[in-house]
Scaffold this active site. Structure first.
Site, PDB file in Angstrom:
ATOM      1  N   HIS A   4       0.807  -1.238   0.000  1.00  0.00           N
ATOM      2  CA  HIS A   4       0.000   0.000   0.000  1.00  0.00           C
ATOM      3  C   HIS A   4       0.830   1.274   0.000  1.00  0.00           C
ATOM      4  O   HIS A   4       0.305   2.335   0.335  1.00  0.00           O
ATOM      5  CB  HIS A   4      -0.905   0.041   1.228  1.00  0.00           C
ATOM      6  CG  HIS A   4      -1.962  -1.007   1.252  1.00  0.00           C
ATOM      7  ND1 HIS A   4      -3.243  -0.794   0.798  1.00  0.00           N
ATOM      8  CD2 HIS A   4      -1.923  -2.285   1.667  1.00  0.00           C
ATOM      9  CE1 HIS A   4      -3.950  -1.903   0.954  1.00  0.00           C
ATOM     10  NE2 HIS A   4      -3.171  -2.821   1.485  1.00  0.00           N
ATOM     11  N   LYS A  30      -7.715  14.106   4.583  1.00  0.00           N
ATOM     12  CA  LYS A  30      -6.833  12.944   4.502  1.00  0.00           C
ATOM     13  C   LYS A  30      -5.803  13.106   5.612  1.00  0.00           C
ATOM     14  O   LYS A  30      -5.746  14.174   6.237  1.00  0.00           O
ATOM     15  CB  LYS A  30      -6.130  12.876   3.144  1.00  0.00           C
ATOM     16  CG  LYS A  30      -5.482  14.209   2.735  1.00  0.00           C
ATOM     17  CD  LYS A  30      -4.954  14.206   1.305  1.00  0.00           C
ATOM     18  CE  LYS A  30      -6.023  14.292   0.236  1.00  0.00           C
ATOM     19  NZ  LYS A  30      -6.293  13.063  -0.488  1.00  0.00           N
ATOM     20  N   ARG A  31      -4.989  12.073   5.889  1.00  0.00           N
ATOM     21  CA  ARG A  31      -3.942  12.251   6.891  1.00  0.00           C
ATOM     22  C   ARG A  31      -3.027  13.401   6.483  1.00  0.00           C
ATOM     23  O   ARG A  31      -2.856  13.687   5.291  1.00  0.00           O
ATOM     24  CB  ARG A  31      -3.132  10.949   7.048  1.00  0.00           C
ATOM     25  CG  ARG A  31      -3.840   9.912   7.892  1.00  0.00           C
ATOM     26  CD  ARG A  31      -4.160  10.401   9.281  1.00  0.00           C
ATOM     27  NE  ARG A  31      -2.979  10.447  10.111  1.00  0.00           N
ATOM     28  CZ  ARG A  31      -2.655   9.528  11.016  1.00  0.00           C
ATOM     29  NH1 ARG A  31      -3.455   8.497  11.236  1.00  0.00           N
ATOM     30  NH2 ARG A  31      -1.558   9.640  11.726  1.00  0.00           N
ATOM     31  N   LYS A  53       1.338  14.420   0.732  1.00  0.00           N
ATOM     32  CA  LYS A  53      -0.021  14.754   0.287  1.00  0.00           C
ATOM     33  C   LYS A  53      -0.162  16.247  -0.019  1.00  0.00           C
ATOM     34  O   LYS A  53      -1.102  16.671  -0.655  1.00  0.00           O
ATOM     35  CB  LYS A  53      -1.029  14.327   1.346  1.00  0.00           C
ATOM     36  CG  LYS A  53      -1.060  12.804   1.567  1.00  0.00           C
ATOM     37  CD  LYS A  53      -2.069  12.413   2.630  1.00  0.00           C
ATOM     38  CE  LYS A  53      -2.047  10.941   2.994  1.00  0.00           C
ATOM     39  NZ  LYS A  53      -2.801  10.089   2.050  1.00  0.00           N
ATOM     40  N   THR A  87      -8.403   6.719  -1.674  1.00  0.00           N
ATOM     41  CA  THR A  87      -9.764   6.191  -1.793  1.00  0.00           C
ATOM     42  C   THR A  87     -10.761   7.317  -1.538  1.00  0.00           C
ATOM     43  O   THR A  87     -11.892   7.257  -2.020  1.00  0.00           O
ATOM     44  CB  THR A  87     -10.013   5.030  -0.804  1.00  0.00           C
ATOM     45  OG1 THR A  87      -9.467   5.386   0.470  1.00  0.00           O
ATOM     46  CG2 THR A  87      -9.352   3.756  -1.301  1.00  0.00           C
ATOM     47  N   LYS A 100     -14.490   8.452  -3.370  1.00  0.00           N
ATOM     48  CA  LYS A 100     -15.731   8.796  -2.658  1.00  0.00           C
ATOM     49  C   LYS A 100     -16.262  10.152  -3.124  1.00  0.00           C
ATOM     50  O   LYS A 100     -17.466  10.331  -3.319  1.00  0.00           O
ATOM     51  CB  LYS A 100     -15.481   8.822  -1.141  1.00  0.00           C
ATOM     52  CG  LYS A 100     -15.117   7.441  -0.575  1.00  0.00           C
ATOM     53  CD  LYS A 100     -14.516   7.510   0.834  1.00  0.00           C
ATOM     54  CE  LYS A 100     -13.829   6.187   1.169  1.00  0.00           C
ATOM     55  NZ  LYS A 100     -12.947   6.283   2.341  1.00  0.00           N
TER      56      LYS A 100
HETATM   57  C1  26V Z   1       3.093   4.817   6.720  1.00  0.00           C
HETATM   58  C2  26V Z   1       4.177   5.567   7.112  1.00  0.00           C
HETATM   59  C3  26V Z   1       4.934   5.115   8.286  1.00  0.00           C
HETATM   60  C4  26V Z   1       6.272   5.785   8.423  1.00  0.00           C
HETATM   61  C5  26V Z   1       6.204   7.251   8.131  1.00  0.00           C
HETATM   62  C6  26V Z   1       5.647   7.561   6.783  1.00  0.00           C
HETATM   63  C7  26V Z   1       4.485   6.729   6.411  1.00  0.00           C
HETATM   64  C8  26V Z   1       3.706   7.102   5.351  1.00  0.00           C
HETATM   65  C9  26V Z   1       2.629   6.359   4.973  1.00  0.00           C
HETATM   66  C10 26V Z   1       2.341   5.214   5.652  1.00  0.00           C
HETATM   67  C11 26V Z   1       1.140   4.435   5.244  1.00  0.00           C
HETATM   68  C12 26V Z   1       1.472   3.210   4.491  1.00  0.00           C
HETATM   69  C13 26V Z   1       0.310   2.340   4.241  1.00  0.00           C
HETATM   70  C14 26V Z   1      -0.952   3.068   3.863  1.00  0.00           C
HETATM   71  O1  26V Z   1      -1.722   3.452   4.697  1.00  0.00           O
HETATM   72  N1  26V Z   1      -1.199   3.218   2.579  1.00  0.00           N
HETATM   73  C15 26V Z   1      -2.422   3.800   2.041  1.00  0.00           C
HETATM   74  O2  26V Z   1      -3.246   2.729   1.632  1.00  0.00           O
HETATM   75  C16 26V Z   1      -4.443   3.156   1.027  1.00  0.00           C
HETATM   76  C17 26V Z   1      -5.260   1.914   0.731  1.00  0.00           C
HETATM   77  O3  26V Z   1      -4.619   1.140  -0.235  1.00  0.00           O
HETATM   78  C18 26V Z   1      -4.146   3.964  -0.221  1.00  0.00           C
HETATM   79  O4  26V Z   1      -5.357   4.394  -0.778  1.00  0.00           O
HETATM   80  C19 26V Z   1      -3.262   5.149   0.121  1.00  0.00           C
HETATM   81  O5  26V Z   1      -2.881   5.811  -1.066  1.00  0.00           O
HETATM   82  C20 26V Z   1      -2.022   4.673   0.862  1.00  0.00           C
HETATM   83  O6  26V Z   1      -1.264   5.765   1.326  1.00  0.00           O
END
Ligand code: 26V
Length: 862
Positions: A410, A601-602, A607, A711, A715
């Site tokens: 992801h 969003k986060r 982003k 996602t 929406k």
């Molecule tokens: C985790 C971390 C942890 C370390 C610091 C930076 C960082 C940045 C992002 C993440 C998230 C990784 C996994 C995640 O949540 N991915 C999201 O998954 C969604 C469902 O597939 C997708 O729509 C999003 O684009 C994606 O960011």
């Protein structure tokens, strides 16, 4: 004190006080399982009445009222006249639960009987949102419930608002898992969702003087009507200790001698299909101290220590980790991952392991879908069960294991790809580390055989890396073990294969595939937007809710003036509903007939909330410096929603900047009626359901190549907002489907980003050469939004000007142009409505039902 300190101390203490229980002299396969049996053995009592299936209460207003009052009186123990809103909500939830119960038991019975292959969805996060509305929709009891409550003098909307959503996820990944289990139930596909029942979910965000302050999310404190604890199905999970070899006839075997353990207590949650009589199960695990844990210490006479030990065990599922990069708590995170995965694999095997079942057939009964790398420790766990406990040959076990798992990635951000230090793994899961080494050795031997004299290649594919520290790359382990690897949007899957795992995609091209994400139309269209839903149903009938491709039939309605008018009225109703909510929830006053521009969003640099704020500051700057005639500007309301990981400093500074710009802009009479900003705190699924249907403009402005899919973008489009977006993630597919004319694209493409990165991104050059950009940044740096304090936003400004990995300034000019095109388009309301309707009509593809069909054909049945 860190958790690892606590653990070390605890293990020392417990060792001193009771060697026989915790020092691990009992081999794993002889560990007494008395814990599990304290709930009494399974028996098979019977009664003629018990042979008939349970039935739901009558689906009438009277039937509903009766059931509700019974729940209030005998469940809550209060009379209607003396009940609180919370009593009423709980009784109502339990009432709806009753209507689902017969379907749930029947689904379970049917599954046991048919032994159909199931999906075991392994996810550390499920961002479910409120349950009551969805349960009412699934049972089609909405109207009856409303009338029944009215008959009792109660208001259904008020009772629904009492529910605290289970925020057991961070963002998109967790919400995706919730959409997927919804779709699987609706499509009658057997699935058990496995995860963690965090006692505290994603933190509650508040703002104090514009800064984010986190508070614990106590979602369980008012009672939890949706979870069913099943102590009889508890599972013991071991940790720590060492491994030893022993002789078993003429074979040498290894066993794990763990040093401590906890109990996993499952809670079942209903996952109702949409009006199809099916209820799947979501099984979330909660950690408890085993008796051995506290007995050992009690026997040593230290009550305080015993209680601390209990707390220690229960800490494992205490809180959801807000994704962040700090090493603190890393160990606990690994404990969480192993804990839920060990419980889940054991649980599934227990369920299929009846007489006559051969474990070799496990791949015919389940695919465990690994939702990112968090559950990947399941791979060595299954190997350990087969090799150590069932005494299989290594190759035999590997063959079965490989056919049981598939992996979804992801992200593309290198820092988000999970890596576990070898010393940590060895301390917590010594046997699993050995197994990982053995998997790696066997795999690399294969690589060397296929590519002799190519040591560089072999090393680049090693699951265990020595650089910068000796550690295990979980994405590599998942790729080696999984039968399929998928990204979550077309562009992402391409980049995953080409840039993140190139050696693997060359080695196993057939393993790599794409499944573009989707969202459930039940929650995000039918429930969240009843007015647009009604319009669609009036035009097409009800079938679209489970067959979203049918939205295509709306296409001709874009040309229908009456339909467009009704569409605009629905949008307006949604805006009014939102404004009323924000007034009551946050004391935010929004008014006027503005373009509603939403970015939710986060909060993350990639982003680029900064790009949005630069645009706002620029609009403001142009008005106050009289560079434009304010009456020519399209009145705009910008809404932000975003949580920053508590340890992510810069993200929190960006939140502060947004809030301060908002304060200034909203109180400046020079822009009154032209520009306003709202940043309601604590954006969550519940708020999303109100915000998204009201939006005109959807901001999807990440740097190309960074957002795996997104996602929220889907929406918004499905709810008739137009997107302003980069060529990133699923935006690419949205744009293709809706057409360039109905999408405001801007910014560099991924190859352009890569090229700029390679040639050296110089933010200063954009600042110097673009007066509009310079004016906006200078205004921020001048103290105009911070009462004259020129240092207030230094971290954000210097990041943008000197260190920004995500190249916000490079896309500024193009973004501003696209925003100008938005304004021009919005000025023609008829044309805008056409475009918005076409967005709805052309985005049926983004139903998570379609995603599930793709998983079925490309992965689970491949
Ligand atoms: C985790 C971390 C942890 C370390 C610091 C930076 C960082 C940045 C992002 C993440 C998230 C990784 C996994 C995640 O949540 N991915 C999201 O998954 C969604 C469902 O597939 C997708 O729509 C999003 O684009 C994606 O960011």
């Amino acid at each position: 004190m860190t958790f690892s300190h606590l653990l070390r101390e605890l293990v020392t203490v417990t060792r001193m006080s009771s060697d026989q229980v915790l020092a691990g002299q009992a081999p794993a396969d002889e560990t007494p399982s008395t814990e599990i049996h304290r709930y009494g053995p399974m028996t098979t009592p019977t009664h003629p009445l018990a042979l008939a299936p349970v039935t739901a209460p009558p689906a009438t207003v009277d039937g509903f009222v009766k059931e509700f009052l019974r729940e209030l009186n005998t469940g809550q123990g209060v009379a209607l006249s003396r009940s609180t809103v919370n009593d009423q909500y709980l009784a109502l939830a339990r009432t709806v639960r009753h209507y689902l119960m017969a379907r749930w038991l029947e689904t379970t019975r049917h599954q046991r009987e048919t032994k159909e292959k199931a999906v075991g969805y392994l996810s550390a996060e499920y961002l479910l949102g409120r349950q009551l509305g969805n349960a009412l929709l699934a049972t089609d009891l909405g109207e009856i419930a409303e009338k029944a409550m009215a008959a009792c003098g109660l208001d259904l909307v008020t009772l629904r608002a009492q529910e605290v959503e289970p925020g057991l996820g961070n963002g998109g990944l967790g919400r995706l898992a919730a959409c997927f289990v919804d779709s699987l139930a609706t499509m009658s596909i057997p699935c058990i969702g496995y995860g963690i029942r965090y006692e505290y979910g994603i933190f509650k965000q508040t703002f104090v003087d514009g800064r984010q302050v986190e508070q614990p999310d106590t979602w369980l404190s008012l009672g939890e009507p949706w979870g069913f604890p099943h102590p009889e199905a508890a599972v013991q999970v071991d940790f720590g200790g060492y491994t030893e070899t022993y002789r078993d006839g003429d074979v040498e075997r290894t066993r794990w001698v763990p040093s401590w353990n906890v109990l996993g207590l499952p809670y079942n949650y209903m996952v109702p299909g949409y009006q199809n009589g099916r209820v799947n199960t979501l099984r979330l695990w909660s950690a408890q101290a085993t008796k051995a844990f506290d007995l050992a210490i009690f026997n040593a006479g230290d009550y305080a220590e015993a209680v601390r030990a209990q707390t220690f065990a229960e800490n494992i599922t205490k809180v959801l980790y807000p994704e962040d990069s700090t090493p603190q708590g890393k160990e606990l995170r690994l404990q969480q991952q192993y804990f839920f995965v060990a419980c889940s694999i054991r649980d599934f095997i227990n369920q299929v392991m009846e007489p006559g079942f051969d474990l070799h057939d496990l791949p015919e009964r389940v695919t465990f879908q690994l939702n990112d790398t968090h559950p990947v420790i399941a791979v060595p766990e299954l190997m350990r069960i087969l090799v150590d406990e069932h005494k299989w040959e290594w190759d035999e076990a590997w063959d079965v294991t490989k056919r049981c798992f598939a992996y979804t990635c992801h992200t593309l951000l290198p820092e988000a790809l999970e890596v576990w230090p070898v010393d940590l793994l060895g301390r917590l899961l010594p046997r699993h580390l050995e197994i990982i080494y053995q998997i790696n050795d066997a795999f690399l031997a294969e690589v060397r055989e296929r590519f002799p004299n190519d040591e560089l290649r072999a090393r680049s594919m090693s699951i265990v890396t020595d650089y910068p520290d000796r550690s295990v790359r979980m994405a590599y382990l998942a790729t080696v073990a999984g039968m399929k690897v998928n990204g979550v949007a077309a562009l992402h899957s391409q980049l995953l294969a080409d840039k993140v795992l190139p050696a693997f995609s060359e080695y196993w091209p057939e393993k790599f595939t794409n499944v573009t994400n989707g969202v459930t139309p039940r929650r995000f269209l039918r429930l969240a937007n009843p007015w647009l839903s009604q319009l669609i149903t009036d035009a097409l009938g009800v079938g679209w809710v489970t067959d979203l491709d049918r939205l295509a039939e709306l296409e001709p309605y874009a040309q229908d003036e009456d339909f467009r008018k009704a569409f605009r009225e629905a949008k307006q109703t949604n805006k009014e509903r939102l404004y009323a909510l924000l007034r009551a929830r946050d004391g935010i006053e929004l008014s006027g007939d503005h373009l509603l521009d939403v970015m939710v969003k986060r909060l993350h640099e990639y982003k680029r909330q900064t790009l949005k704020i630069l645009h706002i500051v620029s609009l403001y700057e142009q008005i106050i410096h009289e560079r434009v005639d304010p009456t020519t500007i399209t009145p705009r309301t910008v809404v932000f929603g975003a949580k920053a990981a508590p340890g992510y400093r810069l993200a929190k500074e960006i939140i502060y900047l947004i809030n301060k710009v908002g304060e200034t802009v909203n109180t400046d009479p020079r822009v009154a009626g032209r520009l306003q900003i709202a940043f309601p705190a604590n954006y969550n699924v519940t708020l999303a359901e109100k915000l998204i249907p009201a939006a005109d403009l959807s901001e999807q402005i990440s740097l190309a190549g960074m957002e795996a899919s997104g996602t929220g973008n889907m929406k918004f489009a499905l709810n008739g907002a137009l997107t302003i977006g980069t060529d990133d993630g699923a935006n690419v597919e949205i744009r293709q489907l809706v057409g360039d004319d109905n999408f405001f694209g801007f910014g560099m493409t991924e190859p352009e980003v890569a090229a700029l990165g390679a040639s050296g991104y110089q933010p200063g050059s954009y600042y110097e050469s673009n007066p509009q950009l310079k004016a906006a940044i200078d205004l921020i740096a001048s103290g105009a939004f911070s009462g004259g304090d020129r240092n207030a936003f230094e971290p954000v400004v210097s990041n943008l000007l000197y260190h920004d990995r995500f190249m916000a300034l490079a896309d500024f000019a193009s973004y501003v142009d696209a925003q100008a095109a938005v304004e021009a388009a919005y000025a023609d309301q008829e044309a805008w409505s056409k475009m918005a309707i076409l967005n709805v009509a052309r985005t049926g593809f983004f139903s998570s039902d379609r995603s599930m069909r793709d998983y079925l054909s490309r992965i689970w049945r491949a």
